[in-house]
Design an enzyme around this catalytic site. Structure first.
Site, PDB file in Angstrom:
ATOM      1  N   GLU A  45     -86.951  95.251  -3.282  1.00 44.20           N
ATOM      2  CA  GLU A  45     -85.772  95.438  -4.125  1.00 44.20           C
ATOM      3  C   GLU A  45     -85.303  94.097  -4.688  1.00 44.20           C
ATOM      4  OE1 GLU A  45     -81.426  97.713  -3.666  1.00 44.20           O
ATOM      5  OE2 GLU A  45     -82.619  97.235  -1.900  1.00 44.20           O
ATOM      6  N   LYS A 114     -81.154 102.422  -9.761  1.00 41.52           N
ATOM      7  CA  LYS A 114     -80.799 102.934  -8.434  1.00 41.52           C
ATOM      8  C   LYS A 114     -79.637 103.913  -8.562  1.00 41.52           C
ATOM      9  CE  LYS A 114     -80.025 101.161  -3.726  1.00 41.52           C
ATOM     10  NZ  LYS A 114     -79.894  99.927  -2.904  1.00 41.52           N
ATOM     11  N   CYS A 175     -84.382 101.766  -1.538  1.00 39.43           N
ATOM     12  CA  CYS A 175     -83.678 101.444  -0.294  1.00 39.43           C
ATOM     13  C   CYS A 175     -82.708 102.520   0.186  1.00 39.43           C
ATOM     14  CB  CYS A 175     -82.950 100.113  -0.462  1.00 39.43           C
ATOM     15  SG  CYS A 175     -82.506  99.347   1.128  1.00 39.43           S
ATOM     16  N   PRO A 358     -75.927  71.242  21.205  1.00 39.72           N
ATOM     17  CA  PRO A 358     -75.220  70.722  22.374  1.00 39.72           C
ATOM     18  C   PRO A 358     -75.549  71.603  23.586  1.00 39.72           C
ATOM     19  CG  PRO A 358     -73.737  71.042  20.494  1.00 39.72           C
ATOM     20  CD  PRO A 358     -74.998  71.770  20.190  1.00 39.72           C
ATOM     21  N   SER A 360     -75.083  72.797  27.261  1.00 39.59           N
ATOM     22  CA  SER A 360     -74.027  72.764  28.268  1.00 39.59           C
ATOM     23  C   SER A 360     -74.554  72.998  29.673  1.00 39.59           C
ATOM     24  CB  SER A 360     -72.985  73.837  27.953  1.00 39.59           C
ATOM     25  OG  SER A 360     -73.550  75.134  28.127  1.00 39.59           O
ATOM     26  N   GLY A 362     -75.442  76.056  30.368  1.00 39.36           N
ATOM     27  CA  GLY A 362     -75.200  77.490  30.501  1.00 39.36           C
ATOM     28  C   GLY A 362     -76.221  78.297  29.722  1.00 39.36           C
ATOM     29  N   ILE A 363     -76.141  79.622  29.877  1.00 40.29           N
ATOM     30  CA  ILE A 363     -77.187  80.474  29.324  1.00 40.29           C
ATOM     31  C   ILE A 363     -77.109  80.602  27.807  1.00 40.29           C
ATOM     32  CG2 ILE A 363     -75.981  82.693  29.489  1.00 40.29           C
ATOM     33  CD1 ILE A 363     -78.715  83.772  30.643  1.00 40.29           C
TER      34      ILE A 363
END
Length: 729
Positions: A45, A114, A175, A358, A360, A362-363
């Site tokens: 499209e 369309k 679409c 960055p 940390s 953590g996950i």
């Protein structure tokens, strides 16, 4: 065996407003389709201009440039001898339409606008275009001069028509038209159209391919026929990733399926089909009766071009394409592949030197870093596969004496990680996890502390106001505690951008440049507003901004095994913490404790708010049943169990914090769209950012009245049970 037709569809990595680049990719796809023996080529499209041009669609320049590029394709004789379905925006009688241009041998056969526009979620097509609202009707389109010379006439047909060849009949839909309750392909099929093309700009979200493929499969299973699905692939210039996966189906069965995630700019798939199979499939009495009764008849534009010329049938080596099982990726694979492909597209097109995250410990930041590593793996695989465009891009972005041969080598050149600790707040464990992850993927790592900057900012308060703020654990107020946390958070944002600008220079990278900073706030934290405005959540792009904590954990568990990164296991077992308050023997800051809800509960609130469109009262009424203690539960039902009073408190708590933090969403880092409950205010989640006081709102009062009725019913049931027990001997 009847007449064999070979058809082609494709996925193209287009870029909004890259008119010449997009056109070259279209021409390349035509060449590949012809080389594979195809007589019909279908493209995505709005492929000439790119799908996400947004308000550029209101500019006359865009339409002029698109027609200039269309003329370039039509005048290229290497694009002859194949029927072309090309996506172009067209201005007709001062109205803008999203169109398919069907052309052959340098001539336009007709233009099909369309009819049903996508206008929810990520889509704003009604802002730019007008739908064609006259099914099966057509009129004349006055060609601009640049096309009149090629066409040899001043007008072509414009409207809802189909193409009739000597051997078959084909029609186009676009679409959104496949997703609606009364799709055009059903009416075209009843009127004898045997090949349907669908040109799409369909974005990725987790597990969406399953829904998309089911729609196409059911369409051809019910109606019979050949269905060609084309789609964009890659980052078109927005937050969306278009996930390609071109498809060819016949009578409900998959014949060909393209890749869903790829670094290829052009991917063409083909299938050879016996057209008689469609006719035999449609020969049942019920289908014949429906076809005979159908009132919608399409104007057929005749062409002498055959999709199955006799010389094709004489080739005894040609065989129909056999059906195949569709291919799906798991959620974990989708995160790795989609985000990796998106980041590579963004990096190579932005002209920057690489990424910075960055870390940390953590996950969330871990997941962002692993996604960049996944990107590097994809790039190296593409280079080994001989993808010249990727090889050229790597030479430009990551120059060096030696071409990188492993993901780790590439990672070290373009990926930078920074751990920004505080002596009292940061634990040894988070610092070590960040260092170990960096070593495992070989990112260029910086380990630093921000104590001096923090103390300087804190000292401003003391020296200016004569007041020394303290953390809560040191006897300070909530206001002091929050301010001191935010000094650290915002210092980390400033520091990240400092290093992103200077690191390429300090590393003597040729060309210098700067790095793009990646954010790491997950969808739940953004929804709840559990972040500091203009802290490390403020970045250039956020790859995980619409992925919830549960999916991120599943991704990390998958990557631990599939990427051979044993160090990831510690991230899975660590307690999520912002580490913005001092550590003591009895206190460690916890994200879920600070938020007053679990990440799983946040996911539930997010889905009910956005996908199910529930306000405070509606959410409470729903959760009273979903989280009820006496609800029947299956083996895979992991919903929590709460009494109505607790549910009321949690729902109010969520909406209170959602409302007071809405202003943060207006500055949220644009996130790669992966989920339909994303709170991304940039394009997707359009809601006010100044709310009335919800604790005094009618919605909360309705929750209270509903809760009172539930409590009264509960007491009444208890009295009845006591009475029955007293009467029982």
């Amino acid at each position: 065996m009847g007449r064999l037709v070979t058809v082609a569809t494709c996925s193209l990595n287009q870029w909004a407003m890259d008119f010449e680049g997009n056109t070259s990719r279209i021409i390349e796809s035509i060449h590949q389709a012809k080389a594979k023996g195809a007589r019909l080529r279908v493209g995505p499209e709005l492929e000439i201009c790119g799908y996400t041009c947004q308000d550029h669609f209101g500019e006359p320049d865009l339409y002029m440039h698109c027609l200039e590029m269309l003329a370039r394709i039509l005048s290229d004789r290497s694009c002859y001898d194949i029927l072309l379905d090309i996506g172009v925006p067209i201005q007709h009688r001062n109205v803008y339409y999203n169109c398919r241009v069907i052309c052959l041998n340098g001539k336009i056969l007709f233009i099909r606008p369309k009819m049903f526009l996508a206008n929810d979620g990520n889509y704003r097509e009604m802002r730019f275009f007008t739908p064609w609202m006259r099914p099966t009707e057509h009129e004349e389109y006055h060609l601009p001069l640049i096309l009149q010379k090629l066409q040899g006439s001043t007008h072509v047909l414009f409207g809802d028509c189909v193409i009739s060849t000597p051997d078959t009949c084909l029609g186009a839909e676009t679409c959104e038209e496949m997703w609606i309750p009364d799709p055009p392909h059903a009416h075209m099929s009843l009127d004898g159209v045997e090949i349907i093309t669908n040109s799409s700009g369909s974005h990725f979200s987790l597990q969406k391919l399953d829904v998309r493929l089911k729609l196409i499969s059911e369409a051809t299973r019910k109606c019979g026929g050949i269905y060609l699905y084309a789609n964009q692939q890659g980052c078109d210039g927005e937050r969306l990733y278009f996930d390609g996966c071109a498809l060819i189906l016949c009578n409900g069965q998959v014949l060909a399926q393209g890749s869903q995630f790829s670094l290829n700019d052009v991917e063409v798939i083909t299938a050879t089909i016996d057209i008689e199979e469609v006719r035999a499939y449609r020969s049942s009495i019920s289908r014949r009766m429906q076809a005979a009764m159908s009132p919608r008849k399409y104007h057929r534009i005749q062409t002498s071009f055959e999709l199955s010329p006799e010389e094709y049938d004489m080739d005894l080596m040609q065989r129909p394409t056999l059906p195949r099982e569709p291919r799906y990726h798991s959620v974990e694979e989708e995160i790795a592949l989609c985000a990796g492909c998106y980041l590579w597209d963004y990096l190579r097109r932005s002209g920057t030197a690489g990424y910075l995250v960055p870390l940390s410990g953590g996950i969330d930041s871990c997941a962002t870093a692993v996604i960049v590593y996944s990107m590097c793996r994809l790039v190296i695989d593409a280079m080994k596969g001989g993808n010249m465009k990727v090889i050229e891009d790597v030479a430009r972005i990551a120059p060096g004496i030696k071409v990188p041969e492993t993901a780790e080598e590439l990672c070290n050149r373009i990926f930078h990680t920074v751990y920004m600790g505080m002596s009292k707040q940061s634990s040894v464990d988070t610092r070590r996890r960040a260092r170990d992850l960096s070593a495992a993927i070989n990112s260029y790592h910086v380990n630093l502390d921000i104590d001096t900057v923090y103390e300087a900012q804190k000292g401003l308060i003391t020296s200016t106001l004569g007041f020394e703020p303290k953390f809560k654990v040191e006897g300070g107020s909530e206001t002091e505690n929050l301010m001191l946390q935010n000094i650290q958070a915002r210092t980390r944002m400033v520091t990240a951008y400092e290093f992103a600008q200077i690191l390429p220079t300090t590393r003597a990278r040729p060309g210098g440049g700067s790095l793009l900073v990646l954010g790491s706030a997950n969808v739940g934290e953004s929804l709840r507003g559990y972040l500091t405005k203009y802290d490390c959540s403020s970045a250039d792009i956020n790859p995980i901004g619409s992925i919830d904590k549960a999916d991120l954990k599943r991704f990390i568990a998958w990557a631990e095994v599939n990427f051979d990164l044993p160090c990831l296991h510690e991230f899975l077992t660590a307690i999520p913490t912002a580490e913005l308050e001092p550590l003591t023997e009895t206190y460690v800051q916890s994200d879920e404790a600070d938020m007053g809800m679990t990440y799983d509960e946040l996911t539930t609130f997010g889905r009910l708010r956005k996908v199910h469109k529930l306000g405070p009262y509606g959410m409470f009424a729903r959760l009273v049943h979903d989280w009820a203690p006496d609800r029947e539960r299956g083996p895979n039902d992991h919903q929590p169990v709460y009494e109505p009073a607790v549910i009321a408190m949690k729902v109010k708590h969520f909406f209170h914090h959602y409302a007071i933090n809405r202003h943060k969403m207006t500055t949220l880092t644009p996130a790669l769209h992966c989920n339909d409950y994303s709170p991304d205010d940039n394009r997707f989640d359009l809601r006010p950012f100044l709310y009335p006081r919800l604790w005094e709102s009618w919605s909360f009062k309705r929750i209270d009245s509903h809760l009172a009725k539930l409590e009264e019913v509960k007491k009444k049931k208890a009295r009845m049970m006591q009475s029955q027990a007293a009467r029982t001997p």
